[in-house]
Design a protein around this motif. Structure first.
Motif, mmCIF file in Angstrom:
data_model
loop_
_atom_site.group_PDB
_atom_site.id
_atom_site.type_symbol
_atom_site.label_atom_id
_atom_site.label_comp_id
_atom_site.label_asym_id
_atom_site.label_seq_id
_atom_site.Cartn_x
_atom_site.Cartn_y
_atom_site.Cartn_z
ATOM 1 N N SER A 1 -33.369 30.854 24.792
ATOM 2 C CA SER A 1 -32.562 31.880 25.455
ATOM 3 C C SER A 1 -31.164 31.377 25.787
ATOM 4 O O SER A 1 -30.296 32.168 26.158
ATOM 5 N N PHE A 2 -30.941 30.056 25.645
ATOM 6 C CA PHE A 2 -29.617 29.484 25.897
ATOM 7 C C PHE A 2 -28.982 29.036 24.580
ATOM 8 O O PHE A 2 -29.560 29.157 23.514
ATOM 9 N N ILE A 3 -27.776 28.506 24.673
ATOM 10 C CA ILE A 3 -27.044 28.020 23.503
ATOM 11 C C ILE A 3 -27.890 26.978 22.776
ATOM 12 O O ILE A 3 -28.548 26.148 23.422
ATOM 13 N N PRO A 4 -27.893 26.994 21.442
ATOM 14 C CA PRO A 4 -28.676 26.007 20.698
ATOM 15 C C PRO A 4 -28.389 24.575 21.162
ATOM 16 O O PRO A 4 -27.227 24.177 21.295
ATOM 17 N N GLY A 5 -29.452 23.833 21.440
ATOM 18 C CA GLY A 5 -29.312 22.445 21.872
ATOM 19 C C GLY A 5 -29.372 22.260 23.372
ATOM 20 O O GLY A 5 -29.628 21.151 23.854
ATOM 21 N N PHE A 6 -29.161 23.320 24.135
ATOM 22 C CA PHE A 6 -29.135 23.224 25.599
ATOM 23 C C PHE A 6 -30.517 22.847 26.131
ATOM 24 O O PHE A 6 -30.668 21.878 26.897
ATOM 25 N N GLU A 7 -31.523 23.584 25.738
ATOM 26 C CA GLU A 7 -32.863 23.376 26.291
ATOM 27 C C GLU A 7 -33.442 22.029 25.880
ATOM 28 O O GLU A 7 -34.152 21.375 26.671
ATOM 29 N N ASP A 8 -33.155 21.600 24.630
ATOM 30 C CA ASP A 8 -33.705 20.322 24.150
ATOM 31 C C ASP A 8 -33.275 19.155 25.040
ATOM 32 O O ASP A 8 -34.035 18.205 25.250
ATOM 33 N N GLY B 1 -20.028 30.448 33.519
ATOM 34 C CA GLY B 1 -20.725 29.237 33.120
ATOM 35 C C GLY B 1 -21.446 28.536 34.245
ATOM 36 O O GLY B 1 -21.846 27.375 34.103
ATOM 37 N N THR B 2 -21.606 29.190 35.392
ATOM 38 C CA THR B 2 -22.277 28.557 36.528
ATOM 39 C C THR B 2 -23.397 29.453 37.045
ATOM 40 O O THR B 2 -23.349 30.692 36.913
ATOM 41 N N ALA B 3 -24.430 28.821 37.599
ATOM 42 C CA ALA B 3 -25.544 29.566 38.194
ATOM 43 C C ALA B 3 -26.327 28.636 39.102
ATOM 44 O O ALA B 3 -26.263 27.406 38.957
ATOM 45 N N GLU B 4 -27.064 29.227 40.028
ATOM 46 C CA GLU B 4 -27.926 28.462 40.924
ATOM 47 C C GLU B 4 -29.355 28.985 40.840
ATOM 48 O O GLU B 4 -29.574 30.186 40.647
ATOM 49 N N ASP B 5 -30.317 28.054 40.978
ATOM 50 C CA ASP B 5 -31.745 28.386 40.966
ATOM 51 C C ASP B 5 -32.125 29.215 39.741
ATOM 52 O O ASP B 5 -32.876 30.194 39.821
ATOM 53 N N TYR B 6 -31.586 28.807 38.598
ATOM 54 C CA TYR B 6 -31.847 29.561 37.362
ATOM 55 C C TYR B 6 -33.171 29.087 36.745
ATOM 56 O O TYR B 6 -33.330 27.903 36.432
ATOM 57 N N PRO B 7 -34.146 30.005 36.527
ATOM 58 C CA PRO B 7 -35.421 29.609 35.904
ATOM 59 C C PRO B 7 -35.307 29.666 34.385
ATOM 60 O O PRO B 7 -35.134 30.738 33.802
ATOM 61 N N LEU B 8 -35.407 28.526 33.730
ATOM 62 C CA LEU B 8 -35.250 28.448 32.276
ATOM 63 C C LEU B 8 -36.524 27.883 31.653
ATOM 64 O O LEU B 8 -36.961 26.777 32.004
ATOM 65 N N VAL B 9 -37.130 28.642 30.744
ATOM 66 C CA VAL B 9 -38.325 28.176 30.042
ATOM 67 C C VAL B 9 -37.877 27.392 28.812
ATOM 68 O O VAL B 9 -37.189 27.937 27.936
ATOM 69 N N LEU B 10 -38.251 26.128 28.751
ATOM 70 C CA LEU B 10 -37.860 25.282 27.624
ATOM 71 C C LEU B 10 -38.604 25.720 26.366
ATOM 72 O O LEU B 10 -39.825 25.886 26.375
ATOM 73 N N GLY B 11 -37.830 25.922 25.299
ATOM 74 C CA GLY B 11 -38.412 26.403 24.051
ATOM 75 C C GLY B 11 -38.283 27.905 23.873
ATOM 76 O O GLY B 11 -38.684 28.450 22.836
ATOM 77 N N SER B 12 -37.706 28.571 24.875
ATOM 78 C CA SER B 12 -37.538 30.028 24.773
ATOM 79 C C SER B 12 -36.338 30.402 23.922
ATOM 80 O O SER B 12 -36.192 31.564 23.520
#
Length: 445
Positions: free
Chosen positions: A195-202, A182-193
């Motif tokens: 790719s994460f658990i529902p609700g995380f990106e919002d 459940g941990t990470a560093e410098d993770y590139p996350l595209v919002l709206g993709s």
């Protein structure tokens, strides 16, 4: 052996086959003579056991095999002499069920014969082939799509929005305990993709670089990690950077990303690909023209059982398309309509016609073509290609399903070569309209 006709109505055929007891005994004796040189029995040298003793010992055992071979031989001889080709496996029944040794074998055989396919002159068929030359606007449009797919991200100021990329450090915990993975560093996350658990990106939308954001989510009940499924988790996130999407420039560098030497080379590849796509679409439209003309020009009797089976299949398939929630086949029988039967007649007629053309002109699918088709299909099962190859190799029905469209296309190409084909230069839009009409007609059918 005697073969007497009992039914001859349309394509329906019926025959009474009699295999005499003498013929059957001769078949058994033949089998015993073949086996005699290898038979060993107490009191006799190998190969010297008398026929009378062999028949007493093994005759009964060979009788069933001899009966089957006798009937099969009678059927083969009948088809060879009559020239009939059954549309499906003949129905064969032994009529003297109380048969005993010394009796003749009485068999009833019924089947539907394939019809005589009338000759036709393919050169009389007039077809129009739509030809589209890829123009610069189509090439530019394809280049723009490639540039979008090769987009990068550049740092922006302000809040993160949908489509932006946020670079984050995060640490997830459940009931205050950090969980593994459940941990990470410098993770590139595209919002709206998504790719994460529902609700995380919002919950990261609107965040700025340098902000700390606490994200609360619930793991789905069917989450693959059982120890996390259905649990509420809290992720402590640090937004380190916010980036906006930047479309790649259409230049030599973009071309190199897609394996071309330079931009002009990439444009050439695109023109070639577009030309192939237009050619395939134009071929589909011309094939429909061909089938329509063949359906109109060539008429013959159709085996009722083939039409009924095709109509049943059409009705069943369309019913499932209208009822997508029903996955199994344990529903009530779907009765075909007149429209289903009309379509079935067309399909059976054209199928028999193309099959006969292929047979008459010795058109065959080569091993290399079949192997290529299997390889293309296997790509749909990444990591399981070998299993798919083995499945097709050991499953005649699967091989037939792959081979049938290849054979049909080769026959269609043969007729194309014989027909009077006129090329017509059209725009991409005109070709697209023709394809849309073709798809609409096929959907309605």
């Amino acid at each position: 052996m005697q073969v007497n006709e009992t039914l001859n109505e349309g394509l329906k055929r019926g025959y009474h086959i009699t295999v005499t007891a003498d013929e059957l005994n001769a078949k058994v004796d033949e089998k015993l003579k073949e086996a005699q040189p290898e038979v060993e029995m107490k009191g006799f040298r190998k190969g010297k056991v008398p026929m009378a003793l062999l028949k007493k010992q093994f005759g009964q055992r060979l009788m069933g095999e001899a009966m089957q071979e006798a009937v099969d031989g009678a059927m083969s001889k009948h088809f060879e002499e009559s020239g009939d080709r059954p549309a499906a496996q003949p129905d064969v029944k032994m009529t003297n069920e109380n048969w005993k040794e010394g009796d003749d074998i009485e068999v009833e055989m019924t089947y539907e014969a394939l019809p005589e396919i009338p000759e036709f002159d393919a050169s009389e068929l007039k077809l129009e082939k739509m030809v589209v030359t890829p123009d610069e606007s189509a090439v530019d449009e394809a280049l723009e799509k490639l540039a979008e797919s090769a987009q990068s991200f550049e740092t922006k100021k302000g809040k993160a929005a949908d489509g932006d990329q946020v670079v984050i450090d995060f640490s997830g915990s459940i009931d205050g305990e950090v969980f593994e993975g459940g941990t990470a560093e410098d993770y590139p996350l595209v919002l709206g993709s998504n790719s994460f658990i529902p609700g995380f990106e919002d919950q990261l939308k609107g965040a700025k670089a340098g902000e700390e954001v606490e994200v609360k989510v619930d793991f789905p009940a069917d989450y693959q990690a059982e120890h996390l499924a259905g649990k509420e988790a809290v992720f402590a996130c640090t937004v380190k950077e916010v980036k906006k999407p930047a479309k790649a420039e259409v230049n030599d560098e973009l071309a190199k990303q897609f394996g071309a030497e330079d931009l002009e080379s990439l444009k050439g590849q695109i023109r070639e690909r577009l030309g192939a796509e237009y050619g395939q679409a134009a071929r589909a439209v011309m094939k429909r023209q061909l089938l329509d003309q063949l359906d109109d020009k060539v008429s013959f009797d159709l085996p009722p059982s083939l039409v009924q089976a095709e109509a049943d299949q059409i009705a069943h398939q369309l019913w499932h398309e209208e009822n997508p929630d029903v996955q199994g086949h344990d529903h009530e029988k779907i009765e075909p309509t007149d429209e289903h039967r009309k379509l079935a007649e067309r399909r059976v007629r054209l199928g028999l016609l193309l099959a006969e053309l292929g047979r008459k002109h010795e058109i065959q699918v080569t091993d290399a073509e079949m192997t290529q088709a299997v390889m293309n299909q296997a790509r749909q099962y990444p990591g399981q290609e070998r299993q798919f190859f083995e499945f097709v190799q050991n499953n005649p029905q699967a091989r037939q399903q792959l081979q049938a469209p290849l054979f049909e296309d080769k026959v269609v190409d043969y007729v194309f070569d014989q027909a009077d084909v006129t090329e017509k230069e059209v725009s991409k839009e005109e070709l697209e309209k023709a394809v849309e009409q073709l798809e609409a007609e096929e959907a309605a059918a």
